[in-house]
Design a protein around this motif. Structure first.
Motif, PDB file in Angstrom:
ATOM      1  N   ASP A  91       9.873  23.716 -48.049  1.00  0.00           N
ATOM      2  CA  ASP A  91       9.279  24.976 -48.505  1.00  0.00           C
ATOM      3  C   ASP A  91       9.900  26.165 -47.776  1.00  0.00           C
ATOM      4  O   ASP A  91      10.087  27.233 -48.358  1.00  0.00           O
ATOM      5  CB  ASP A  91       7.761  24.964 -48.277  1.00  0.00           C
ATOM      6  CG  ASP A  91       7.063  23.859 -49.055  1.00  0.00           C
ATOM      7  OD1 ASP A  91       7.499  23.581 -50.191  1.00  0.00           O
ATOM      8  OD2 ASP A  91       6.107  23.274 -48.523  1.00  0.00           O
ATOM      9  N   ARG A  92      10.194  25.956 -46.489  1.00  0.00           N
ATOM     10  CA  ARG A  92      10.841  26.999 -45.693  1.00  0.00           C
ATOM     11  C   ARG A  92      11.924  26.370 -44.827  1.00  0.00           C
ATOM     12  O   ARG A  92      11.804  25.218 -44.398  1.00  0.00           O
ATOM     13  CB  ARG A  92       9.835  27.724 -44.796  1.00  0.00           C
ATOM     14  CG  ARG A  92       8.806  28.555 -45.538  1.00  0.00           C
ATOM     15  CD  ARG A  92       8.034  29.442 -44.590  1.00  0.00           C
ATOM     16  NE  ARG A  92       6.918  30.082 -45.258  1.00  0.00           N
ATOM     17  CZ  ARG A  92       6.039  30.881 -44.660  1.00  0.00           C
ATOM     18  NH1 ARG A  92       6.177  31.147 -43.356  1.00  0.00           N
ATOM     19  NH2 ARG A  92       5.048  31.427 -45.326  1.00  0.00           N
ATOM     20  N   THR A  93      12.960  27.138 -44.570  1.00  0.00           N
ATOM     21  CA  THR A  93      14.033  26.665 -43.693  1.00  0.00           C
ATOM     22  C   THR A  93      14.320  27.712 -42.627  1.00  0.00           C
ATOM     23  O   THR A  93      14.133  28.915 -42.856  1.00  0.00           O
ATOM     24  CB  THR A  93      15.326  26.377 -44.482  1.00  0.00           C
ATOM     25  OG1 THR A  93      15.770  27.584 -45.117  1.00  0.00           O
ATOM     26  CG2 THR A  93      15.105  25.301 -45.536  1.00  0.00           C
ATOM     27  N   VAL A  94      14.757  27.236 -41.478  1.00  0.00           N
ATOM     28  CA  VAL A  94      15.168  28.122 -40.391  1.00  0.00           C
ATOM     29  C   VAL A  94      16.538  27.648 -39.917  1.00  0.00           C
ATOM     30  O   VAL A  94      16.670  26.527 -39.400  1.00  0.00           O
ATOM     31  CB  VAL A  94      14.171  28.104 -39.213  1.00  0.00           C
ATOM     32  CG1 VAL A  94      14.673  29.021 -38.088  1.00  0.00           C
ATOM     33  CG2 VAL A  94      12.775  28.528 -39.666  1.00  0.00           C
ATOM     34  N   LEU A  95      17.544  28.479 -40.107  1.00  0.00           N
ATOM     35  CA  LEU A  95      18.890  28.165 -39.654  1.00  0.00           C
ATOM     36  C   LEU A  95      19.060  28.692 -38.235  1.00  0.00           C
ATOM     37  O   LEU A  95      18.922  29.891 -37.986  1.00  0.00           O
ATOM     38  CB  LEU A  95      19.938  28.785 -40.580  1.00  0.00           C
ATOM     39  CG  LEU A  95      21.400  28.604 -40.160  1.00  0.00           C
ATOM     40  CD1 LEU A  95      21.786  27.126 -40.127  1.00  0.00           C
ATOM     41  CD2 LEU A  95      22.324  29.394 -41.094  1.00  0.00           C
ATOM     42  N   ILE A  96      19.358  27.794 -37.316  1.00  0.00           N
ATOM     43  CA  ILE A  96      19.603  28.174 -35.925  1.00  0.00           C
ATOM     44  C   ILE A  96      21.099  28.438 -35.767  1.00  0.00           C
ATOM     45  O   ILE A  96      21.923  27.554 -36.007  1.00  0.00           O
ATOM     46  CB  ILE A  96      19.154  27.068 -34.953  1.00  0.00           C
ATOM     47  CG1 ILE A  96      17.664  26.753 -35.148  1.00  0.00           C
ATOM     48  CG2 ILE A  96      19.434  27.468 -33.517  1.00  0.00           C
ATOM     49  CD1 ILE A  96      16.726  27.905 -34.893  1.00  0.00           C
ATOM     50  N   GLY A  97      21.431  29.659 -35.376  1.00  0.00           N
ATOM     51  CA  GLY A  97      22.837  30.049 -35.298  1.00  0.00           C
ATOM     52  C   GLY A  97      23.345  30.496 -36.653  1.00  0.00           C
ATOM     53  O   GLY A  97      22.564  30.837 -37.555  1.00  0.00           O
ATOM     54  N   ARG A  98      24.653  30.466 -36.838  1.00  0.00           N
ATOM     55  CA  ARG A  98      25.254  30.940 -38.084  1.00  0.00           C
ATOM     56  C   ARG A  98      25.606  29.806 -39.041  1.00  0.00           C
ATOM     57  O   ARG A  98      26.092  30.052 -40.148  1.00  0.00           O
ATOM     58  CB  ARG A  98      26.522  31.739 -37.770  1.00  0.00           C
ATOM     59  CG  ARG A  98      26.267  33.015 -36.946  1.00  0.00           C
ATOM     60  CD  ARG A  98      27.570  33.740 -36.672  1.00  0.00           C
ATOM     61  NE  ARG A  98      28.464  32.917 -35.840  1.00  0.00           N
ATOM     62  CZ  ARG A  98      29.740  33.225 -35.625  1.00  0.00           C
ATOM     63  NH1 ARG A  98      30.269  34.307 -36.188  1.00  0.00           N
ATOM     64  NH2 ARG A  98      30.482  32.449 -34.852  1.00  0.00           N
ATOM     65  N   GLY A  99      25.363  28.566 -38.605  1.00  0.00           N
ATOM     66  CA  GLY A  99      25.655  27.433 -39.466  1.00  0.00           C
ATOM     67  C   GLY A  99      27.074  26.926 -39.343  1.00  0.00           C
ATOM     68  O   GLY A  99      27.404  25.857 -39.841  1.00  0.00           O
ATOM     69  N   ILE A 100      27.908  27.699 -38.688  1.00  0.00           N
ATOM     70  CA  ILE A 100      29.308  27.289 -38.512  1.00  0.00           C
ATOM     71  C   ILE A 100      29.628  27.015 -37.047  1.00  0.00           C
ATOM     72  O   ILE A 100      30.637  26.399 -36.735  1.00  0.00           O
ATOM     73  CB  ILE A 100      30.273  28.359 -39.061  1.00  0.00           C
ATOM     74  CG1 ILE A 100      30.011  29.707 -38.378  1.00  0.00           C
ATOM     75  CG2 ILE A 100      30.148  28.471 -40.571  1.00  0.00           C
ATOM     76  CD1 ILE A 100      31.004  30.785 -38.772  1.00  0.00           C
ATOM     77  N   ASP A 101      28.766  27.491 -36.168  1.00  0.00           N
ATOM     78  CA  ASP A 101      28.966  27.289 -34.729  1.00  0.00           C
ATOM     79  C   ASP A 101      27.992  26.228 -34.219  1.00  0.00           C
ATOM     80  O   ASP A 101      27.104  26.499 -33.433  1.00  0.00           O
ATOM     81  CB  ASP A 101      28.788  28.591 -33.960  1.00  0.00           C
ATOM     82  CG  ASP A 101      27.490  29.309 -34.328  1.00  0.00           C
ATOM     83  OD1 ASP A 101      26.827  28.886 -35.296  1.00  0.00           O
ATOM     84  OD2 ASP A 101      27.151  30.294 -33.652  1.00  0.00           O
ATOM     85  N   LYS A 102      28.152  25.011 -34.710  1.00  0.00           N
ATOM     86  CA  LYS A 102      27.239  23.941 -34.351  1.00  0.00           C
ATOM     87  C   LYS A 102      27.346  23.616 -32.865  1.00  0.00           C
ATOM     88  O   LYS A 102      28.456  23.453 -32.335  1.00  0.00           O
ATOM     89  CB  LYS A 102      27.538  22.697 -35.193  1.00  0.00           C
ATOM     90  CG  LYS A 102      27.340  22.918 -36.686  1.00  0.00           C
ATOM     91  CD  LYS A 102      27.735  21.682 -37.483  1.00  0.00           C
ATOM     92  CE  LYS A 102      27.664  21.967 -38.978  1.00  0.00           C
ATOM     93  NZ  LYS A 102      28.105  20.800 -39.777  1.00  0.00           N
ATOM     94  N   PRO A 103      26.206  23.504 -32.181  1.00  0.00           N
ATOM     95  CA  PRO A 103      26.231  23.236 -30.738  1.00  0.00           C
ATOM     96  C   PRO A 103      26.738  21.831 -30.436  1.00  0.00           C
ATOM     97  O   PRO A 103      26.482  20.881 -31.181  1.00  0.00           O
ATOM     98  CB  PRO A 103      24.763  23.387 -30.333  1.00  0.00           C
ATOM     99  CG  PRO A 103      23.998  23.080 -31.576  1.00  0.00           C
ATOM    100  CD  PRO A 103      24.824  23.599 -32.711  1.00  0.00           C
ATOM    101  N   GLN A 104      27.420  21.703 -29.333  1.00  0.00           N
ATOM    102  CA  GLN A 104      27.946  20.413 -28.909  1.00  0.00           C
ATOM    103  C   GLN A 104      27.090  19.781 -27.814  1.00  0.00           C
ATOM    104  O   GLN A 104      27.261  18.607 -27.502  1.00  0.00           O
ATOM    105  CB  GLN A 104      29.379  20.581 -28.394  1.00  0.00           C
ATOM    106  CG  GLN A 104      30.333  21.147 -29.421  1.00  0.00           C
ATOM    107  CD  GLN A 104      30.427  20.275 -30.665  1.00  0.00           C
ATOM    108  OE1 GLN A 104      30.627  19.065 -30.561  1.00  0.00           O
ATOM    109  NE2 GLN A 104      30.262  20.880 -31.844  1.00  0.00           N
TER     110      GLN A 104
END
Length: 344
Positions: free
Chosen positions: A85-98
């Motif tokens: 129903d709702r989404t929250v993108l952490i960061g920009r979606g391209i800078d995935k944390p390692q």
């Protein structure tokens, strides 16, 4: 029938001796009346960093009382397919944390987005995949936001099986501990304990999350014969602790005994953990016309026979006509962390 009336009935029938002292004191009249709820409790189902191949929409399918599904991730593609129903993108979606610490810091900077998604809920289930950095690092932030908003929170930590990568990995254990430190009761589910065909382990995980959600939500949200409230839930399931769960169902003669023994023998519970439990919540579900007091007593006696004398225990009985002639027993138990290390 409210809880005091139900206890008075049990006393009259001589059944109170089968129930735990902390949950049902001898002076039954001293138990306060529960005020009727002014509104229905709002329950959220939140996935963080994946759930062993399950989307939050898949887990929520067929469940009653889900107010909102929410998916939180550092992967924009995963959020698109989540069906939430709702989404929250952490960061920009391209800078995935390692690293989990990197994901943690990214999530902290977006705490306001997380609060906007869950802030108006009363109870949330956080399903966190402890496979990568997102689940390990973001889940504690979500839990902390819920704690600050005074939202009752239950966490499900899905940890990798040995063949998926280091069952006893110190990083996984540390991540689960960080989840706990945020004030969440954590139910670990290790894929190693799911007896599903290869490639279908996620179904076992999903089914156990569904069973946990159903046991709690039916006990709290439904017009129960004997119900509980959020304070009861926090009383027996220690916030910041580790918990185990077991479920069973049966029909026909002896269904109460059979369903209870199935729940006790469940791979995510077992007698060893039950014998160390400090608090237990039991939910019994059946068709309205079929629930019998004698069955309640059978379930209570069987479970109580394994519990330490001083453990607290609460029972809830709710109506579910969708399950036919089956009786379903769910057992949720707070246990010392040492007794549950094998689940992480």
């Amino acid at each position: 029938m409210n809880r005091r009336q139900f206890n008075q009935t049990l006393v009259a029938l001589g059944a109170i001796a089968t129930l735990p002292a902390l949950a049902y004191p001898r002076d039954v009249a001293a138990i306060p009346e529960l005020e009727p709820a002014e509104r229905m409790i709002r329950i959220g189902l939140v996935s963080v960093g994946g759930a062993d191949g399950n989307t939050v929409a898949t887990i929520a399918q067929g469940l009653s009382y889900v107010t909102r599904t929410i998916a939180i991730d550092t992967d924009s593609d995963a959020l698109i397919s989540a069906g939430a129903d709702r989404t929250v993108l952490i960061g920009r979606g391209i800078d995935k944390p390692q690293h989990p610490r990197q994901a943690f810091e990214m999530a902290r900077r977006q705490a306001h987005d997380i609060e906007a998604a869950i802030g108006d809920l009363d109870l949330v289930f956080i399903v966190a995949g402890m496979y990568g950095a997102a689940g390990k690092g973001v889940a504690p932030v979500v839990a902390d936001v819920a704690r600050r908003k005074r939202i009752t929170t239950l966490g499900i930590a899905i940890t990798p099986a040995e063949w998926q990568g280091a069952q006893s990995s110190p990083r996984v254990r540390y991540a689960v501990q960080e989840f706990q430190r945020a004030g969440v009761t954590v139910f670990p589910i290790n894929s190693h304990h799911m007896t599903m065909p290869l490639g279908h382990g996620g179904r076992g995980v999903s089914q156990n999350v569904k069973s946990l959600f159903a046991s709690v939500s039916h006990a709290i949200r439904q017009h129960n014969i004997v119900g509980i409230d959020l304070n009861d839930l926090q009383l027996v399931l220690n916030p910041g602790g580790i918990a185990a769960m077991g479920f069973g169902s049966a029909d026909g003669a002896g269904r109460a005994e059979n369903a209870t023994q199935q729940a006790i023998a469940h791979p995510l519970l077992g007698t060893k953990r039950l014998r160390t439990a400090t608090g237990v919540l039991v939910n019994i579900r059946g068709k309205a016309a079929g629930l019998m007091l004698g069955e309640f007593k059978t379930v209570a006696r069987a479970i109580r026979s394994y519990l330490p004398f001083d453990s607290g225990c609460l029972y809830s009985t709710s109506v579910d006509d969708s399950i036919g002639d089956k009786l379903i027993v769910g057992i949720l138990a707070s246990v010392p962390a040492a007794a549950n290390l094998a689940m992480i």
